[in-house]
Each structure stands twice: as structure tokens, then as C-alpha cells.
Design an enzyme around this catalytic site. Structure first.
Site, PDB file in Angstrom:
ATOM      1  N   TYR A 135       0.814  -1.214   0.000  1.00  0.00           N
ATOM      2  CA  TYR A 135       0.000   0.000   0.000  1.00  0.00           C
ATOM      3  C   TYR A 135       0.849   1.266   0.000  1.00  0.00           C
ATOM      4  CZ  TYR A 135      -4.646  -1.975   0.975  1.00  0.00           C
ATOM      5  OH  TYR A 135      -5.853  -2.604   0.892  1.00  0.00           O
ATOM      6  N   LYS A 185       2.816 -15.100   2.774  1.00  0.00           N
ATOM      7  CA  LYS A 185       3.087 -15.808   1.514  1.00  0.00           C
ATOM      8  C   LYS A 185       4.593 -16.016   1.447  1.00  0.00           C
ATOM      9  CE  LYS A 185       1.777 -17.454  -2.542  1.00  0.00           C
ATOM     10  NZ  LYS A 185       0.904 -18.639  -2.723  1.00  0.00           N
ATOM     11  N   ASP A 217      -3.171 -18.207   0.611  1.00  0.00           N
ATOM     12  CA  ASP A 217      -4.119 -18.924  -0.247  1.00  0.00           C
ATOM     13  C   ASP A 217      -4.835 -20.019   0.544  1.00  0.00           C
ATOM     14  OD1 ASP A 217      -1.626 -20.182  -0.110  1.00  0.00           O
ATOM     15  OD2 ASP A 217      -1.565 -20.782  -2.222  1.00  0.00           O
ATOM     16  N   ASP A 241      -6.871  -6.909   4.187  1.00  0.00           N
ATOM     17  CA  ASP A 241      -7.965  -6.247   3.476  1.00  0.00           C
ATOM     18  C   ASP A 241      -8.855  -7.291   2.816  1.00  0.00           C
ATOM     19  OD1 ASP A 241      -9.442  -4.136   2.199  1.00  0.00           O
ATOM     20  OD2 ASP A 241      -8.297  -4.513   0.360  1.00  0.00           O
ATOM     21  N   ASP A 245     -12.950  -8.863   4.115  1.00  0.00           N
ATOM     22  CA  ASP A 245     -14.194  -8.850   3.325  1.00  0.00           C
ATOM     23  C   ASP A 245     -14.741 -10.277   3.205  1.00  0.00           C
ATOM     24  OD1 ASP A 245     -13.876  -6.056   2.795  1.00  0.00           O
ATOM     25  OD2 ASP A 245     -14.619  -6.291   0.746  1.00  0.00           O
TER      26      ASP A 245
HETATM   27  C1  IPM Z   1     -10.641  -0.920   3.661  1.00  0.00           C
HETATM   28  C2  IPM Z   1     -10.625  -0.354   2.272  1.00  0.00           C
HETATM   29  C3  IPM Z   1      -9.379   0.508   2.072  1.00  0.00           C
HETATM   30  C4  IPM Z   1      -8.169  -0.409   2.168  1.00  0.00           C
HETATM   31  C5  IPM Z   1      -9.325   1.306   0.764  1.00  0.00           C
HETATM   32  C6  IPM Z   1     -10.545   2.148   0.542  1.00  0.00           C
HETATM   33  C7  IPM Z   1      -8.104   2.181   0.697  1.00  0.00           C
HETATM   34  O1  IPM Z   1     -10.740  -1.349   1.324  1.00  0.00           O
HETATM   35  O2  IPM Z   1     -10.585  -0.153   4.631  1.00  0.00           O
HETATM   36  O3  IPM Z   1     -10.773  -2.136   3.809  1.00  0.00           O
HETATM   37  O4  IPM Z   1      -7.804  -1.066   1.187  1.00  0.00           O
HETATM   38  O5  IPM Z   1      -7.585  -0.459   3.246  1.00  0.00           O
HETATM   39 MN    MN Z   2     -11.253  -3.281   2.178  1.00  0.00          MN
END
Ligand code: IPM
Ligand code: MN
Ligand code: NAD
Length: 351
Positions: A135, A185, A217, A241, A245
């Protein structure tokens, strides 16, 4: 006590409004000041993180953040895009430790993307490093030897960056079931080999915590095969990240997962931090009153607990959200019909 409220873009203002209503209903005597951030700030001031917003955030005891991201801004130079606001806040305020708890609410097992008996065992926290990795490395575009345009992003972690986030994970594990799974990884990446070496070293200071290592993975696969296996998941910025999700759908919806981003600075009653749902600005449903505000409301609860030392108020919010879910107050992402404000009403009513 002072909370900076940064609603942002898309559904950010909609979900933040409900979280502020919940905080108001608790009559905590805290001051809240709202600031512009993201695409909204770019449109009003020419920058996604204007100096006044950064100053507001820096001067507060905690920040409640909605979401940033606006399709209108996707073609801007990267440094002017809405997402730079959240990345900029995390970096400028040294909020390197992102805690993303994922737990199935009682009675909500049937709403998971997984089988109920698999989902019922989910109770983990993803400890995601937030100030380093690919990042924040050098990035750009260049022309390669064949005359072709290419993009690049440098991935790196320093020993001290890994060390400080590893301590956060091991300490978290000591308050839970004493297990850390470090996800990397290392079979391919030197960044990950360094990560693994440092985590092993830090682990020596925590003989009461069991450490395992898992390639990312495999971790993605195990997360849906047997999510109950995980307790504290320690990982880098990019893998964290993605896995968080994924974890949200194991719980039931991205509209349910809160987060805290912490550093070392202390406030009068806790640790300075930024609190936000893990989801984004959801342009596909923005402005329709459909967004689930629970992740933001639960983020406000984390704020009260970690930054303001108001543990009982935090418990009350979490119980009210759990009560609303158990009472069938479900937004569209959970298969129901309740709107954003209706969910806010239901949570406030249960406080
Ligand atoms: C999160 C988001 C952010 C990240 C983006 C919007 C920069 O996806 O907070 O999970 O990747 O950290
Ligand atoms: Mn995110
Ligand atoms: P997203 O999280 O915004 O949305 C993904 C999907 O989940 C969409 O279908 C959306 O409708 C749904 N969703 C998200 N939150 C929801 C909620 N509270 N209730 C119901 N449904 C919800 O991710 P995306 O679509 O990949 O990104 C949209 C924008 O948000 C992009 O500009 C992205 O960069 C940004 N983003 C910002 C943050 C942040 O501010 N921390 C986090 C993630 C993405």
C-alpha cells in the site's frame, strides 16, 4: 471528550447518521464535530483530506469514519482520489493496528454464506497491519525494455513494523483463546519471509500463546472450510484487506463488520483511534436508504470501548444491535426489508 465525525461519500453519511443517533441516545456528554473527507471534500475544497479535516482528526480523542470512494473521482490523479483520505489518516496518525472482529451473532447462523453449523463457530479477530506493505511502497508507471507501459508497486515491511503489530496480536490472543495464526506468503515473497522470521521472534515473549503460520491462499480456503479454527489472525495490509471482506460473508454481511484502527497515542481514557465499518461507500445502493448501518454502529461501540473507556455503553450498543438482529430487523443485505433509518430506530429503541 471529543469525537471527530467524518461521514465521507456514498452510503458513508447515511450509515454515520445512524451511528451518531445511537451515540446521542446514550447521553454520554461527548462533543461531536463533523468534517469533510473523501470525494465530498475534494469537491468542496479540492483535496480528499483537507488540512482542516486532518487537524480536526488529530485534535479529537477518536474518529468515527463512514466511507470514502466516488466513481466520479476514479480518473483523478491518485493523490487526489477519495481513498487517499483514509490511507492518509491511517498513516499521518500512525494508526498501524487494524482490529476487525468477525463473530456470528446468536441466531444469525442461517444468514451466513456458509452452512449454519460451520458459521456458528466463527469468533475471530483479524489483526491487520495498516501502515506498510504494498500500500505504501514506491509505485508508479514506467516503460519496460520492450517499450511497453507497465505499473509497479513495491511491497516491503521493516522489522519494527512487523514487530509492533505482532505484539498487538499476541496481546489480543492473551485475552482470548491464546492462539495466533500468522498469514503470509513466505513461500514466494521475501516481505513475507521477513514477516515470518519476526513473528517467530516476537512469539518467544508469549510462551502462553500458540503460534501457527498459514499461507494466504490456504487461509482463504480454510476461512470458508472451517472458520471456527481461527482466533487471532495476524496479517499484513493487503492480505488483511481481502480476508476481512471474505470473513464478513462468513458472518453474514459486509454490513455487520466493524473495525478499530489504533496506534500508540493514549487519550485520557484509552487509546486514540479511528473507527469505521470495513465496507466502502457502496455507490450501487447510495442515496436509497438501503445500507445496513450496523457495522458503523458497532464501530461506534468499539470507539467507546477503546478510546473513551466507556465499556458499559459499548456493551449496551452491541446488545442492542444483537437484539435488533434477533428481533428480525434485517436490511436487504441480510435478506430483509428494513431500511437504514429503521435499523437505527430499532437499535435506539433497544438501548
Ligand atoms: C478498507 C478499504 C481501504 C483499504 C481502501 C478504501 C483504501 O478497502 O478499509 O478495507 O484497502 O484499506
Ligand atoms: Mn477493504
Ligand atoms: P463496497 O464495500 O463499497 O461495496 C461492496 C458491495 O457490498 C456492494 O454491492 C455494496 O452495495 C455492498 N455493501 C457495502 N456496504 C454495505 C452496507 N453497509 N449495507 C449493505 N450493503 C453494503 O466496496 P466496492 O464496491 O468495492 O467499493 C466502492 C467504493 O468504496 C470504492 O470507491 C472503494 O475504493 C471504496 N471503499 C472505501 C472503503 C473505506 O472508506 N474504508 C472501504 C472499501 C471500499
Amino acid at each position: 471528550m471529543h469525537i471527530a465525525i467524518l461521514p465521507g461519500d456514498g452510503i458513508g453519511p447515511e450509515v454515520t447518521r445512524e451511528a451518531v443517533r445511537v451515540l446521542d441516545a446514550l447521553n454520554l456528554g461527548v462533543t461531536m464535530t463533523t468534517g469533510d473527507v473523501g470525494g465530498a471534500a475534494y469537491k468542496a475544497h479540492g483535496h480528499p483530506l483537507p488540512p482542516a479535516t486532518l487537524a480536526l482528526a488529530e485534535g479529537a480523542d477518536a474518529i468515527l469514519f463512514g466511507a470514502v470512494g466516488d466513481p466520479d473521482c476514479d480518473a483523478l490523479d491518485r493523490h487526489l482520489r477519495p481513498e487517499q483520505a483514509i490511507l492518509g489518516l491511517r498513516k499521518a496518525l500512525t494508526l498501524f493496528a487494524n482490529l476487525r472482529p468477525a463473530k456470528v451473532f446468536a441466531g444469525m447462523e442461517g444468514h451466513s454464506a456458509l452452512r449454519p453449523e460451520v458459521a456458528g463457530a466463527i469468533d475471530m479477530v483479524i489483526v491487520r497491519e495498516l501502515n506498510g506493505d504494498v500500500y505504501f511502497g514506491e509505485k508508479g508507471f514506467r516503460t519496460n525494455a520492450a517499450g511497453e507501459r507497465e505499473g509497479y508497486d513495491v511491497m516491503s515491511y521493516s522489522t519494527s513494523e512487523v514487530r509492533r503489530i505482532a505484539h498487538i496480536a499476541f496481546r489480543a490472543a492473551q485475552t482470548r483463546s491464546h492462539r495466533v495464526c500468522s498469514v503470509d506468503k513466505a513461500n514466494v515473497l521475501e516481505t513475507s519471509q521477513l514477516w515470518r522470521d519476526v513473528v517467530i521472534d516476537v512469539a518467544r515473549e508469549y510462551p502462553d500463546v500458540a503460534l501457527e503460520h498459514m499461507y494466504v491462499d490456504n487461509a482463504a480456503m480454510q476461512l470458508v472450510r472451517k472458520p471456527g479454527h481461527f482466533d487471532v489472525v495476524l496479517t499484513g495490509n493487503l492480505f488483511g484487506d481481502i480476508l476481512s471482506d471474505q470473513a464478513s460473508m462468513c458472518v453474514g454481511s459486509i454490513g455487520l463488520l466493524a473495525s478499530a484502527s489504533l496506534g500508540e497515542r493514549q487519550t485520557a481514557h484509552g487509546t486514540f483511534g479511528l473507527y469505521e465499518p470495513i465496507h466502502g461507500s457502496a455507490p450501487d445502493i447510495a442515496g436509497q436508504g438501503l445500507a445496513n448501518p450496523m457495522a458503523t454502529i458497532l464501530s461506534a461501540a468499539m470507539l467507546l470501548r477503546h478510546s473513551l473507556g466507556l465499556n458499559q455503553a459499548a456493551d449496551r450498543i452491541e446488545a442492542a444491535v444483537a437484539g435488533a438482529l434477533a428481533g428480525g430487523v434485517l436490511s436487504r443485505d441480510l435478506g430483509g426489508t428494513a431500511g437504514t433509518a429503521e435499523i437505527g430506530d430499532a437499535v435506539v429503541a433497544r438501548l
